[in-house]
Design an enzyme around this catalytic site. Sequence first.
Site, PDB file in Angstrom:
ATOM      1  CB  SER A   9      -0.912   0.021   1.231  1.00  0.00           C
ATOM      2  OG  SER A   9      -1.621  -1.181   1.341  1.00  0.00           O
TER       3      SER A   9
HETATM    4  N1  SAH Z   1      -0.622  -5.202   3.897  1.00  0.00           N
HETATM    5  C1  SAH Z   1       0.172  -5.435   2.706  1.00  0.00           C
HETATM    6  C2  SAH Z   1      -0.520  -5.064   1.412  1.00  0.00           C
HETATM    7  C3  SAH Z   1      -1.554  -6.032   1.116  1.00  0.00           C
HETATM    8  S1  SAH Z   1      -2.083  -6.263  -0.543  1.00  0.00           S
HETATM    9  C4  SAH Z   1       1.502  -4.715   2.780  1.00  0.00           C
HETATM   10  O1  SAH Z   1       1.720  -3.928   3.704  1.00  0.00           O
HETATM   11  O2  SAH Z   1       2.327  -4.970   1.918  1.00  0.00           O
HETATM   12  C5  SAH Z   1      -3.367  -7.414  -0.164  1.00  0.00           C
HETATM   13  C6  SAH Z   1      -2.897  -8.766   0.293  1.00  0.00           C
HETATM   14  O3  SAH Z   1      -4.054  -9.520   0.662  1.00  0.00           O
HETATM   15  C7  SAH Z   1      -2.201  -9.583  -0.783  1.00  0.00           C
HETATM   16  O4  SAH Z   1      -0.959 -10.011  -0.282  1.00  0.00           O
HETATM   17  C8  SAH Z   1      -3.139 -10.765  -1.016  1.00  0.00           C
HETATM   18  O5  SAH Z   1      -2.483 -11.953  -1.335  1.00  0.00           O
HETATM   19  C9  SAH Z   1      -3.838 -10.864   0.330  1.00  0.00           C
HETATM   20  N2  SAH Z   1      -5.139 -11.558   0.319  1.00  0.00           N
HETATM   21  C10 SAH Z   1      -6.115 -11.515  -0.632  1.00  0.00           C
HETATM   22  N3  SAH Z   1      -7.165 -12.252  -0.246  1.00  0.00           N
HETATM   23  C11 SAH Z   1      -6.866 -12.786   0.963  1.00  0.00           C
HETATM   24  C12 SAH Z   1      -7.554 -13.643   1.859  1.00  0.00           C
HETATM   25  N4  SAH Z   1      -8.775 -14.128   1.594  1.00  0.00           N
HETATM   26  N5  SAH Z   1      -6.936 -13.972   3.012  1.00  0.00           N
HETATM   27  C13 SAH Z   1      -5.687 -13.503   3.302  1.00  0.00           C
HETATM   28  N6  SAH Z   1      -4.992 -12.703   2.492  1.00  0.00           N
HETATM   29  C14 SAH Z   1      -5.562 -12.338   1.334  1.00  0.00           C
END
Ligand code: SAH
Length: 209
Positions: free
Chosen positions: A59
């Site tokens: 993000s």
């Molecule tokens: N917090 C992260 C950015 C997240 S991007 C950072 O600081 O870098 C969103 C993330 O959510 C991705 O890594 C994706 O793989 C994960 N994601 C998507 N669906 C999900 C689910 N159902 N359960 C857990 N993680 C999930």
Amino acid sequence: MRTSKEEMIENQLKARGIVSHDVINAMQAVDRENFVPEKVKKHAYEDGPLHLGDGQTISQPYIVAYMAEVLGLSQYDRVLEIGAGSGYNAAVIAKIAGEIYSVEIISWLAEYARENIASAGISNVQIKEGDGRFGWKEKSPFDAIVLTAATENVPDELKKQLRIGGRLMAPVGKSVQELVLMEKHSETEFSKKYLAGVRFVPLRGQTQG
Ligand code: SAH
């Protein structure tokens, strides 16, 4: 010229109204370049999300700071994050709150986040590979829950794992999303505040898995 961490803090955070000292100190304490792939390290403090691979992103710094500020985290809080990604958001909130539990659905990212957090010398974050829609029941109840992937509806299981009085933040919607802050007043009553338009990657497993 590259944007430095100090410039990011001044021009992207303070200039846009981030005032919490805890949040500013946490953003100062964590090196974002250590949470992104080699080829985008030079862009680590630019004002936007960056690609991690597999369509996933870390993000924008301002959003990480904004979510932490609005959640109003304090040092004994137990926090659940859904979507560890690079581990950066977890690392930032780990500098403010007590214990962070993060669930990541993509195996290599769960491992990547773990490595990044360990290299940053942070020890109050645990990461589990799994579907975050089911939360992390054994570690509940949580004082705060933060989703870093967008959902059309906040999963009931996450609302259950929040303690009464706890706060949950999630980007809600499909392609157009709003950041929503919920507060749990009783097992069935939640208040909701719409904060800002945002763009996050979708939470997986909702329709096509
Ligand atoms: N917090 C992260 C950015 C997240 S991007 C950072 O600081 O870098 C969103 C993330 O959510 C991705 O890594 C994706 O793989 C994960 N994601 C998507 N669906 C999900 C689910 N159902 N359960 C857990 N993680 C999930």
